[in-house]
Design a protein around this motif. Structure first.
Motif, PDB file in Angstrom:
ATOM      1  N   UNK A   1     100.401  21.517  53.126  1.00 30.88           N
ATOM      2  CA  UNK A   1      98.981  21.143  53.060  1.00 30.88           C
ATOM      3  C   UNK A   1      98.166  22.376  52.690  1.00 30.88           C
ATOM      4  N   UNK A   2      97.273  22.235  51.729  1.00 36.19           N
ATOM      5  CA  UNK A   2      96.448  23.349  51.288  1.00 36.19           C
ATOM      6  C   UNK A   2      95.308  23.609  52.275  1.00 36.19           C
ATOM      7  N   UNK A   3      95.177  24.848  52.683  1.00 34.19           N
ATOM      8  CA  UNK A   3      94.084  25.270  53.557  1.00 34.19           C
ATOM      9  C   UNK A   3      92.927  25.730  52.675  1.00 34.19           C
ATOM     10  N   UNK A   4      91.882  24.901  52.570  1.00 28.97           N
ATOM     11  CA  UNK A   4      90.779  25.209  51.665  1.00 28.97           C
ATOM     12  C   UNK A   4      90.059  26.502  52.033  1.00 28.97           C
ATOM     13  N   UNK A   5      89.861  26.723  53.333  1.00 29.90           N
ATOM     14  CA  UNK A   5      89.156  27.938  53.750  1.00 29.90           C
ATOM     15  C   UNK A   5      89.963  29.176  53.404  1.00 29.90           C
ATOM     16  N   UNK A   6      91.275  29.100  53.643  1.00 29.59           N
ATOM     17  CA  UNK A   6      92.134  30.231  53.316  1.00 29.59           C
ATOM     18  C   UNK A   6      92.163  30.471  51.812  1.00 29.59           C
ATOM     19  N   UNK A   7      92.183  29.395  51.047  1.00 27.27           N
ATOM     20  CA  UNK A   7      92.188  29.530  49.587  1.00 27.27           C
ATOM     21  C   UNK A   7      90.886  30.161  49.106  1.00 27.27           C
ATOM     22  N   UNK A   8      89.765  29.706  49.655  1.00 24.59           N
ATOM     23  CA  UNK A   8      88.475  30.278  49.269  1.00 24.59           C
ATOM     24  C   UNK A   8      88.405  31.761  49.610  1.00 24.59           C
ATOM     25  N   UNK A   9      88.940  32.128  50.759  1.00 21.61           N
ATOM     26  CA  UNK A   9      88.956  33.535  51.166  1.00 21.61           C
ATOM     27  C   UNK A   9      89.789  34.364  50.184  1.00 21.61           C
ATOM     28  N   UNK A  10      90.888  33.783  49.728  1.00 21.73           N
ATOM     29  CA  UNK A  10      91.809  34.493  48.840  1.00 21.73           C
ATOM     30  C   UNK A  10      91.208  34.742  47.455  1.00 21.73           C
ATOM     31  N   UNK A  11      90.320  33.834  47.005  1.00 23.47           N
ATOM     32  CA  UNK A  11      89.824  33.938  45.628  1.00 23.47           C
ATOM     33  C   UNK A  11      88.395  34.464  45.553  1.00 23.47           C
ATOM     34  N   UNK A  12      87.836  34.872  46.691  1.00 21.73           N
ATOM     35  CA  UNK A  12      86.419  35.248  46.696  1.00 21.73           C
ATOM     36  C   UNK A  12      86.111  36.532  45.932  1.00 21.73           C
ATOM     37  N   UNK A  13      87.159  37.290  45.560  1.00 19.82           N
ATOM     38  CA  UNK A  13      86.923  38.503  44.785  1.00 19.82           C
ATOM     39  C   UNK A  13      86.945  38.240  43.282  1.00 19.82           C
ATOM     40  N   UNK A  14      87.043  36.986  42.876  1.00 24.19           N
ATOM     41  CA  UNK A  14      87.082  36.650  41.451  1.00 24.19           C
ATOM     42  C   UNK A  14      85.716  36.827  40.815  1.00 24.19           C
ATOM     43  N   UNK A  15      85.693  37.116  39.526  1.00 25.77           N
ATOM     44  CA  UNK A  15      84.439  37.156  38.782  1.00 25.77           C
ATOM     45  C   UNK A  15      83.904  35.746  38.537  1.00 25.77           C
ATOM     46  N   UNK A  16      84.811  34.785  38.457  1.00 22.46           N
ATOM     47  CA  UNK A  16      84.416  33.382  38.287  1.00 22.46           C
ATOM     48  C   UNK A  16      85.593  32.510  38.688  1.00 22.46           C
ATOM     49  N   UNK A  17      85.274  31.304  39.137  1.00 23.34           N
ATOM     50  CA  UNK A  17      86.300  30.328  39.525  1.00 23.34           C
ATOM     51  C   UNK A  17      86.155  29.104  38.623  1.00 23.34           C
ATOM     52  N   UNK A  18      87.244  28.733  37.994  1.00 22.55           N
ATOM     53  CA  UNK A  18      87.261  27.557  37.119  1.00 22.55           C
ATOM     54  C   UNK A  18      88.144  26.505  37.778  1.00 22.55           C
TER      55      UNK A  18
END
Length: 871
Positions: free
Chosen positions: A590-607
């Motif tokens: 099961x994907x943990x949305x909060x954990x995923x958001x934390x992991x990608x928050x250093x991106x310049x953009x999210x597609x």
């Protein structure tokens, strides 16, 4: 005198020709005679049994007459489909409609016909000219009106508007059939005639009832244009019934309108297995003979799919119809084949000399990219979130369509040598950036099967992988041809070679191996394949989808122990169409949305690349996911799990872009309010990923327009099975859509000026109007200029507004162009309650702009309007 002339021509035909090394054996082989004379001669030489055999889509050879076998069934919806050869794949039809570019569609059809000719030529040379999907009679375009966004096959159409549909359909037919005065390049076929647009699960039993007004105002205009004006060669009648008669046996549709009013002289095919519906599902006929005779008497010349038409021999002998009535259909069928040059020397038919080099030629691939770019509709661009910077260091790409090659190819598709998903497109666009990809979620849930490379733990006969036994039938019978496969992820186009003399049509296979677990725990096996399969573990059948599970995947979970071996056996059969079989294994997480958001928050953009896919919507599918049923949708809302993930991603504060893939309208109320940038890319074909990246990073300025209304939610929709147009499409919907028909944004801005047209027009005359358009932005861009009429007379039933002209143009910054449109008397008419077209009298509002008159968008700017008087 007429008969004497024909007799003279036939006698002349028997005289040796100086221009040929050998005289024709029969007059119909003499290419100096006209087609009608030759067709009449051929049919006159055939027995009743031979004539009837030619009325099946799989028409056999007639050796004594030197008539080769031919299969009428072929597809070219957005590029040649289902062929064993690699071809160019353009955007799905709904995406091509979103280009609002008639010239682009014409070129696409022209290129596709050339590729089809090359394939047919290769097939003839190889002795396979009579194979399915090798012929030149293409059952396209689908010009049904996309009246309800829940219909899964709406992706195959040109949208919800009769004018857009007939305009795009006409240019497609012109491009496909060519302009040679004697020969057709290919034969197009307008389908599905008529009043057909779902629901898919009911299409074999459904009876459509519509008013005369809706019939002539909405459902028939495109068919009329293609038949009467564009001279389409074929028509396909629909599965469903109309006014209690199956469409292929409809007095009104087939006889009164098609043959008498429109004087259609081409051939008509049933939809596949449609004649069986007469007596098996509609229950309007007692048996195959009665159904077949009635269909022929109504002008259905060829039966696709089954062999009910074989009973026509008995039907003639029983007096249900005459052999002369059979002759009418057979002559139509051979006329089409003669017009395609199939009975003339290749040197006489320029299209018969089309070389194989046209397949996936550079020009064709470039046009596939251009149409993918043109089809993209930018729905939202808040605070100029787009274009993204090419100097970005990290781009995160998420979603079920981000790397989905099935989605970009749509349905009724061919297979290209190379295709680009969105992830691939972005990686190529930013070779020095860190482009991170995770699927993150499925279309409708957040629990992913995390696949493992289980095949490394599979061995049999001392070899890694699977023992594969292939049978030249669909029943696993006889002596197989054996080889070993390193993994089970196999796919073939129909007719493609499998092994030895076995081709991908009506074959079967057995795959066996021994899997040794290297961990203790649970393991889920997933089988996916077309047609039928069954899966066994240790001799026990755990999955049975043997009875035509087409397009379906099944799973079975077991507990395994380290070091223990499990015998796996998978049986597979394929009937027709493309073939694939895949066995995967893994465990669910099961994907943990909060954990995923934390992991990608250093991106310049999210597609985020989501939406839906042809895996969920399409023709009569077995799909069991929330919101989907039988290829259709039960809800037009974006699946909730996708919205929930985007909510989590939005909280990162990073620029969020929603790239939506779909073949139909999706309701996205939360996204429209909260996601700063939304791009709809449809199913964009082989170059979809490149085109999306070009738009996201500013190398292409989007100008696609919606060919369908994007409603706010399910409450906006009438009952799916109600074919009345009341409350449907922009022409009759009285609510406020999320995004209207014709809507689409640009990186440029445009201004409209000087709408000029007469203030008074005599009814029955054409009217010419002009409007000036200027690019007031800083970037070269394209604009789709749209002309609508509105009838303010409430006493006259008519659409709220109706598209009557459109043109896609390109303008440099500061450049202006004057566009001219001519509205014919037909476009200045209305349909009355009896279905009769009448000239409009009184006031009429004409508008010109980049959108509907009351659905403005920020980049196309103003819409000009003028009231004229029809005298």
């Amino acid at each position: 005198m007429k008969y004497l002339l024909k007799l003279t021509l036939l006698l002349i035909a028997a005289i040796p020709l100086c221009s040929t090394a050998q005289s024709p054996k029969f007059p119909f082989q003499n290419h100096q005679l006209d087609f009608e004379t030759r067709v009449n001669d051929l049919v006159a030489r055939m027995t009743l049994e031979e004539k009837v055999s030619q009325m099946l889509n799989t028409a056999p050879a007639i050796p004594r007459l030197e008539v080769p076998a031919y299969d009428w069934w072929n597809e070219v919806l957005h590029g040649v489909a289902r062929t064993p050869y690699k071809v160019t794949v353009f955007p799905q039809a709904i995406g091509m409609a979103a280009t609002f570019d008639k010239a682009s569609l014409f070129k696409m059809a022209d290129y596709s016909a050339l590729e089809g000719r090359a394939i047919h030529n290769k097939a003839v040379e190889a002795g396979r000219g009579g194979d399915r999907y090798m012929g030149l009679t293409y059952w396209t375009p689908n010009i049904n009106i996309f009246r309800d966004p829940r219909w899964g096959r709406g992706q195959e159409t040109y949208g919800e508007d009769p004018f857009l549909t007939k305009s795009m359909g006409a240019w497609f037919v012109k491009g496909l059939q060519g302009d040679d005065p004697k020969y057709l390049k290919a034969a197009a076929c307008a389908k599905h005639y008529a009043v057909h647009s779902g629901p898919e699960p009911e299409r074999h039993v459904f009876n459509a009832e519509v008013s005369k007004y809706d019939l002539w105002d909405t459902y028939l205009p495109a068919f009329k244009t293609l038949v009467v004006d564009t001279k389409v060669e074929g028509v396909m009648c629909a599965y469903n019934a109309f006014q209690t008669q199956p469409c292929c046996g409809s007095d009104l549709l087939m006889v009164d309108i098609l043959r008498k009013q429109w004087n259609f002289t081409g051939y008509v095919t049933s939809d596949c297995w449609g004649i069986d519906d007469f007596f098996k599902n509609h229950k309007t006929h007692a048996d195959a003979a009665s159904a077949s005779a009635d269909a022929v008497l109504h002008g259905t010349d060829v039966e696709c799919g089954t062999d009910a038409y074989k009973s026509l021999v008995k039907a003639v002998k029983d007096g249900k119809l005459t052999e002369a009535q059979i002759d009418v259909s057979v002559k139509r069928l051979f006329m089409t084949r003669f017009k395609l040059g199939m009975f003339d020397p290749p040197a006489m038919v320029k299209y018969a000399q089309t070389p194989s080099s046209v397949l996936e030629s550079a020009a064709h691939k470039a046009h596939a990219l251009k149409m993918a770019q043109q089809s993209i509709v930018m729905l939202k661009n808040q605070n100029q979130t787009l274009p993204l910077s090419k100097s970005a260091k990290k781009i995160v790409v998420l979603g079920p369509n981000a790397d989905n090659s099935i989605a970009i190819l749509g349905n009724y598709n061919g297979i290209p040598t190379e295709l680009k998903t969105v992830v691939q497109g972005i990686k190529e666009k930013l070779p020095n950036a860190n482009v991170v990809y995770e699927k993150a979620i499925n279309f409708t849930n957040d629990t992913l099967l995390v696949y493992m490379n289980y095949a490394k733990q599979c061995n049999i006969d001392g070899k890694q992988g699977f023992k594969a036994e292939y049978f030249n039938n669909a029943e696993l019978k006889g002596d197989p041809i054996t080889r070993y496969e390193t993994e089970l992820n196999l796919a073939w186009q129909e007719g493609q070679g499998v092994i030895g003399n076995i081709t991908a049509r009506n074959f079967s296979a057995k795959y066996t191996t021994n899997y040794t677990a290297n961990n203790t725990g649970s393991l889920t096996f997933e089988v996916e394949g077309d047609d039928g399969y069954r899966f066994m573990i240790n001799g026990k059948e755990v999955i049975n989808a043997w009875t035509r599970n087409r397009w379906g995947a099944r799973q079975y979970k077991i507990d395994v122990e380290t070091g223990k071996s499990y015998q796996l056996s998978l049986d597979y059969w394929q009937g027709d169409g493309k073939a694939n079989i895949k066995l995967s294994a893994g465990d669910y997480q099961k994907t943990d949305f909060l954990a995923l958001a934390e992991k990608v928050k250093d991106a310049d953009a999210i597609v985020f690349v989501g939406g839906i896919s042809p895996q969920l919507e399409g023709e009569e599918m077995k799909v069991n996911f929330p919101g989907f049923n039988g290829g259709d949708r039960t809800s037009i809302l974006l699946p909730k799990v996708q919205t929930e993930l985007m909510k989590a991603l939005k909280k990162t504060g990073k620029p969020l872009v929603f790239v939506m893939m779909t073949g139909s309208a999706i309701a996205i109320p939360w996204e429209a309010e909260n996601v700063p940038a939304i791009v709809n890319s449809w199913y964009g074909g082989q170059s979809a990923g490149t085109a999306v990246a070009d738009v996201l990073f500013g190398d292409y300025n989007p100008a696609g327009r919606l060919p369908v209304t994007f409603y706010r939610g399910d409450a906006d929709l009438p009952d799916f099975s109600d074919y009345s147009m009341k409350g449907r499409t922009y022409r009759y919907f009285e609510g406020k859509p999320l995004y209207g028909f014709g809507y689409g944004l640009s990186y440029s801005t445009f201004k409209y000026e000087q709408l000029a047209l007469p203030t008074q027009i005599k009814s029955g005359n054409s009217v010419t109007l002009s409007v000036t358009v200027t690019n007031t932005g800083k970037m070269t861009g394209e604009e789709v200029v749209q002309v609508y009429i509105t009838n303010p007379n409430s006493k006259v039933k008519s659409p709220l507004k109706a598209l009557k002209g459109f043109e896609r143009i390109s303008l440099k910054p500061g450049e202006r162009k004057v566009l001219k449109f001519t509205l014919s008397p037909e476009e200045l008419s209305f349909v009355n309650e009896e279905g009769v077209t009448q000239l409009i009298k009184g006031k009429l509002m004409v508008s010109a702009g980049g959108s509907q008159p009351d659905e403005l968008n920020v980049t196309s700017g103003n819409v000009l309007q003028k009231t004229i008087s029809m005298l």
